[in-house]
Write a protein that holds these residues in place. Sequence first.
Motif, mmCIF file in Angstrom:
data_model
loop_
_atom_site.group_PDB
_atom_site.id
_atom_site.type_symbol
_atom_site.label_atom_id
_atom_site.label_comp_id
_atom_site.label_asym_id
_atom_site.label_seq_id
_atom_site.Cartn_x
_atom_site.Cartn_y
_atom_site.Cartn_z
ATOM 1 N N PHE A 40 37.928 22.097 -15.918
ATOM 2 C CA PHE A 40 38.986 22.816 -16.630
ATOM 3 C C PHE A 40 38.484 24.220 -16.971
ATOM 4 C CE2 PHE A 40 39.862 18.340 -16.912
ATOM 5 C CZ PHE A 40 41.165 18.307 -16.451
ATOM 6 N N LYS A 41 38.437 24.603 -18.271
ATOM 7 C CA LYS A 41 38.041 25.977 -18.569
ATOM 8 C C LYS A 41 36.535 26.137 -18.802
ATOM 9 C CE LYS A 41 42.064 27.736 -18.150
ATOM 10 N NZ LYS A 41 43.041 27.957 -19.195
ATOM 11 N N ILE A 42 35.767 25.031 -18.764
ATOM 12 C CA ILE A 42 34.326 25.155 -18.979
ATOM 13 C C ILE A 42 33.595 24.623 -17.754
ATOM 14 C CG2 ILE A 42 34.470 25.082 -21.492
ATOM 15 C CD1 ILE A 42 33.949 22.165 -21.483
ATOM 16 N N ASN A 43 32.251 24.598 -17.811
ATOM 17 C CA ASN A 43 31.548 24.032 -16.663
ATOM 18 C C ASN A 43 31.191 22.568 -16.931
ATOM 19 O OD1 ASN A 43 28.554 23.764 -17.460
ATOM 20 N ND2 ASN A 43 28.989 25.880 -18.077
ATOM 21 N N PRO A 45 30.651 20.740 -32.072
ATOM 22 C CA PRO A 45 30.460 21.797 -31.074
ATOM 23 C C PRO A 45 31.716 22.645 -30.875
ATOM 24 C CG PRO A 45 30.564 19.634 -30.023
ATOM 25 C CD PRO A 45 30.491 19.395 -31.501
ATOM 26 N N ALA A 46 32.886 22.063 -31.173
ATOM 27 C CA ALA A 46 34.129 22.838 -31.072
ATOM 28 C C ALA A 46 34.192 23.862 -32.216
ATOM 29 C CB ALA A 46 35.333 21.902 -31.096
ATOM 30 N N THR A 60 31.731 15.232 -31.963
ATOM 31 C CA THR A 60 32.427 15.948 -30.892
ATOM 32 C C THR A 60 33.241 17.111 -31.472
ATOM 33 O OG1 THR A 60 34.251 14.366 -31.011
ATOM 34 C CG2 THR A 60 32.615 14.000 -29.283
ATOM 35 N N THR A 61 33.493 17.071 -32.778
ATOM 36 C CA THR A 61 34.201 18.175 -33.421
ATOM 37 C C THR A 61 33.254 19.349 -33.693
ATOM 38 O OG1 THR A 61 35.682 16.589 -34.483
ATOM 39 C CG2 THR A 61 35.643 18.804 -35.402
ATOM 40 N N PHE A 86 28.190 21.655 -19.243
ATOM 41 C CA PHE A 86 28.475 21.921 -20.653
ATOM 42 C C PHE A 86 29.388 20.843 -21.225
ATOM 43 C CE2 PHE A 86 30.954 24.180 -24.002
ATOM 44 C CZ PHE A 86 29.904 24.471 -24.859
ATOM 45 N N TRP A 87 30.353 20.382 -20.417
ATOM 46 C CA TRP A 87 31.235 19.322 -20.915
ATOM 47 C C TRP A 87 30.443 18.052 -21.213
ATOM 48 C CZ3 TRP A 87 32.993 14.440 -19.275
ATOM 49 C CH2 TRP A 87 34.007 13.896 -20.091
ATOM 50 N N VAL A 92 31.996 26.842 -31.586
ATOM 51 C CA VAL A 92 32.540 27.868 -30.689
ATOM 52 C C VAL A 92 33.647 28.688 -31.379
ATOM 53 C CG1 VAL A 92 33.909 28.210 -28.594
ATOM 54 C CG2 VAL A 92 31.951 26.673 -28.568
ATOM 55 N N LEU A 107 38.445 22.858 -27.015
ATOM 56 C CA LEU A 107 37.176 23.334 -26.460
ATOM 57 C C LEU A 107 37.205 23.316 -24.938
ATOM 58 C CD1 LEU A 107 34.186 24.125 -27.208
ATOM 59 C CD2 LEU A 107 33.620 21.745 -26.810
ATOM 60 N N THR A 108 37.787 22.262 -24.364
ATOM 61 C CA THR A 108 37.760 22.070 -22.922
ATOM 62 C C THR A 108 38.914 22.765 -22.203
ATOM 63 O OG1 THR A 108 36.809 19.894 -23.366
ATOM 64 C CG2 THR A 108 37.575 20.304 -21.123
ATOM 65 N N PHE A 109 40.090 22.771 -22.838
ATOM 66 C CA PHE A 109 41.280 23.208 -22.107
ATOM 67 C C PHE A 109 41.769 24.613 -22.455
ATOM 68 C CE2 PHE A 109 41.439 18.549 -22.028
ATOM 69 C CZ PHE A 109 41.473 18.347 -20.656
ATOM 70 N N SER A 110 41.211 25.245 -23.493
ATOM 71 C CA SER A 110 41.623 26.628 -23.757
ATOM 72 C C SER A 110 40.573 27.554 -23.142
ATOM 73 C CB SER A 110 41.713 26.869 -25.266
ATOM 74 O OG SER A 110 40.419 27.058 -25.779
ATOM 75 N N ASP A 111 40.862 28.857 -23.143
ATOM 76 C CA ASP A 111 39.879 29.760 -22.525
ATOM 77 C C ASP A 111 38.901 30.328 -23.555
ATOM 78 O OD1 ASP A 111 41.652 31.244 -23.875
ATOM 79 O OD2 ASP A 111 42.261 32.525 -22.190
ATOM 80 N N VAL A 154 35.871 29.199 -24.535
ATOM 81 C CA VAL A 154 34.454 29.234 -24.145
ATOM 82 C C VAL A 154 34.166 30.411 -23.205
ATOM 83 C CG1 VAL A 154 32.584 27.985 -22.982
ATOM 84 C CG2 VAL A 154 34.036 26.797 -24.628
ATOM 85 N N HIS A 185 28.153 18.700 -24.381
ATOM 86 C CA HIS A 185 28.747 18.887 -25.705
ATOM 87 C C HIS A 185 29.903 17.927 -26.009
ATOM 88 C CE1 HIS A 185 26.992 22.919 -27.216
ATOM 89 N NE2 HIS A 185 26.172 22.373 -26.356
ATOM 90 N N GLN A 186 30.372 17.163 -25.034
ATOM 91 C CA GLN A 186 31.480 16.240 -25.279
ATOM 92 C C GLN A 186 31.292 14.897 -24.553
ATOM 93 O OE1 GLN A 186 34.688 16.808 -27.055
ATOM 94 N NE2 GLN A 186 33.396 18.345 -27.992
ATOM 95 N N TYR A 236 26.721 31.580 -23.707
ATOM 96 C CA TYR A 236 26.817 30.409 -24.573
ATOM 97 C C TYR A 236 26.722 29.083 -23.817
ATOM 98 C CZ TYR A 236 28.285 27.561 -28.522
ATOM 99 O OH TYR A 236 28.323 26.626 -29.520
ATOM 100 N N ALA A 237 27.493 28.934 -22.742
ATOM 101 C CA ALA A 237 27.601 27.625 -22.086
ATOM 102 C C ALA A 237 26.650 27.481 -20.902
ATOM 103 C CB ALA A 237 29.041 27.379 -21.644
ATOM 104 N N MET A 258 28.750 11.875 -25.231
ATOM 105 C CA MET A 258 28.985 11.147 -26.482
ATOM 106 C C MET A 258 30.138 10.156 -26.340
ATOM 107 S SD MET A 258 28.294 14.025 -29.412
ATOM 108 C CE MET A 258 29.050 15.416 -28.613
ATOM 109 N N GLN A 315 38.568 18.945 -29.970
ATOM 110 C CA GLN A 315 37.876 18.521 -28.748
ATOM 111 C C GLN A 315 38.616 19.004 -27.500
ATOM 112 O OE1 GLN A 315 38.470 16.659 -31.388
ATOM 113 N NE2 GLN A 315 36.717 15.368 -31.878
#
Lengths: 559, 90
Positions: free
Chosen positions: B51-54, A292-293, A289-290, B57-58, A296, A210-214, A216, B61-62, A231-232, B65, A207
Motif C-alpha cells: 500500500f503506501k509503505i514498504n 508506531p502510528a 500497534t497504535t 516496515f509493515w 508517525v 499508518l498503512t493506507f494514507s500517504d 509515511v 511496525h504492524q 523514517y521507514a 505483532m 493502524q
Amino acid sequence: MSVEVLTYIIVGLTFAAYIYIGYLNRVKTTSGFYVAGHGIPPLANGMATAADWMSAASFISMAGLISFLGYNGTFYLMGWTGGYVLLALLLAPYLRKFGKYTVPDFVGDRYYSNTARVVAAICAIFVSLTYVAGQMRGVGIVFSRFLGLPINGGVAVGMAIVAFFAVLGGMKGITWTQVAQYSVLIVAYMIPAVAIAWIVTGIPIPQLALTFSDIVPKLNQLQIDLGLIEYAKPFQGKPMLDVFMITVALMIGTAGLPHIIIRFYTVPSVRAARYSAGWALLFIALLYTTAPAIAVFAKYNLINELNGKTVAQIEELDWATKWEKTGLLKFEDKDGDGVVTLKAKADETEITIDRDIIVLSTPEVAKLSPIVIALVAAGGLAAALSTAAGLLLVISSSISHDIYYRLIKPDATESQRLLVGRGMILVAVLAAGYFGINPPGFVAQVVAFAFGLAAASFFPIIILGIFDKRMNREGAIAGMIVGMVFTMYYIIGNRFFEMDPWFFKVSAEGIGTFGALLNFVVAFVVSRVTPAPPPEIQELVESVRIPRGADHFAGTDYE
Amino acid sequence: MADEPQSKAGDGVGYWKANLRLIIILLAIWASVSYGAAIFLANPFYNIPFFKINLAFWFAHQGSMLVFVVLIFVYAKMMDKIDREYDVHE
C-alpha cells in the motif's frame, strides 16, 4: 473548569475505584494472596497481564522513542510482544500445571536444590526492584507534569494507593485492580490516537491510517529534507545484527520476567493459561500497534507546526508555550535568521523535542477537550501503578514464600505466612518509594539489566526444566551462573566502565541473547556428564507436560 | 485423526510429540515474520511496496505483532483438539 481541576477529579475518581476494588477483593489465604486462588478467568487475566506489562514507560515514552528511532524502533515493538508467543507455547501451560506460587518455586523443586531456589529468588528480587523504582518515579513525574505537584509528593501518593490494595488483596486485589487500570489506560491512549489520526490523515483508525494514507512517505521526505534519517528505511544508526540481538533479548527477557510468568498461575486451568496468553497479547497489541502510528502522526505534525516558524508565531501556539515551560520542548534561534529550524545535530538544532512530548502533547495539539488531557494523566498513572503492584508482589513472595517459608520456617502457619507476605509488600513499597524519591544514577540503565538477566537466567532453565527431562541440578546451576555472570559483566562493563561492545558490536540491551545461549549450552553439556535427576523429578516433568489434574496441588500442602 | 480417539488415550509419548510438532510449526512462522521479514529480509523487502509503505516496515511496525496474536489463539485451539484426542483434557 480548568484542566487542573478536571485532572484532580478524574485521577481522584480512578484512585477511589482502585481502592474500592482492592477492598472488595481482600484475601484471607496464602493461595489467594499469591495466586488469587487460581480463580481468575482467562479474559480478565489477559487484561491484568496487559496492565502488568505496560508500564509508565510503555504508556508515556514508547511512541516517542519509536518516533526518533524510525524503522529500528521495531526492536521495542516486536521485542516486547514476541515474547508472549514463547510464553504461551513454551512456558505458561506447564507452569500453570505445576501450579505453585512463584518462579523460584519451580526452579527449586524441578532442580531439587535450595541453592537454585535462592539464586532464583535473589534474581527475581533484583529484577523486580530495579524495575519498580522506575514505576514509582513515573507516578511522581505524571503528578508533577499534569498537576504541578512536587515529584516526591506524587511518589508518596502512589505508594499509599499501591500499598493499600496490594497489602489487603494480594494477587487477587492486584489482579482486579489491574483489570480496571487496563481499561483506563487503553481508553486514555486510544482517544488522542484516533483524534490525531483523523486530523493528520483523515482516517480515524490509527493502524489503518499508518498503512493506507500517504503519511509515511510524507514524513520520510520531510525527514530527508531536514537531514534526519529516512523514517521507514531499515537499519539507520544500528546494524542488522544488533537489531536482531536486541529483539531476541527483549523477547526472551519478556518471557523470563517473574511478574509476567506468575500471572499465569492465577487462572483455573492449563487450557485457561493458553487462552489467557492470547488475550494478554491481544490487549497489549492494541496499544503496541497504535504506538508506531502515533509516533508517525505526532512527529509529522510537530515538525509541520514548528519548523521554519518565527519565534513570535510559535508563541501564539498555546500548547507549545505550555510544554516549553516544562523544558520538554525548547526553541532557540541560534543562527539569528528569525525562524527556528529542526536539524539533525544536537548542537545546531533550534528545536529540541523530548520524546515524552509525542504522547503527552497529542491531546492539546489535536485540540481535544480538557477532559481527554485529564484522562491521559489518569492513564499514565494507571500504567505505572498496575506494573508497580505486580512487581511488588514478586518481591514480597520471593522473600516471604521462597526464602522465609521454604527455607527458614517450613512449619509456619497459614496466618504467619500471610502476615509475613503482607509485611513484605509494605517493605517493598517503602523500598520502591525510596528509590523513586532518590533515584540512583543507574535507573536509566537498568532496563537492559532486567531484561538481560531474565533472558540469561530464568528463560533457559525453565524451558530446559520442561522440555529436557534429563536436565539436572548441576546443569541448571552452572548454566544460570555462566549466563548471568557473562551478561552482567558485559552490561556493567559497557554501561559503567566504557568497555567497547567487543562482541560483534552488540549493545548492552542485546547481549542477553548471547547470555541465554551460553546458559543453554553450558547447562546441556554439564547435565550430560553429571548424574541424571532422581526418578521423582522425571515424574514431575512428565506431569507438567499433561494438562489433566491442574488442580492437583490445590488442597494438598498449600491450602 | 479424530476417527479413532480411544486408541490414543494413554499414549503420553504420542501426545508430547504432537505438541512439539505444533510448537515447531508455529515458532517457525513466528521467527519468519519477526526475524525473517522484519530483520534479515528487511533490505530486499524494503523495495517491495505494501500500500503506501514498504513491506519490511509493515512487518516491523504492524504485521508481525498481528501474526503473534493469531499464533497464540491457533495454538490454544489446536491444543484443545489434541488434548481431547489423547484424552488428557481437563
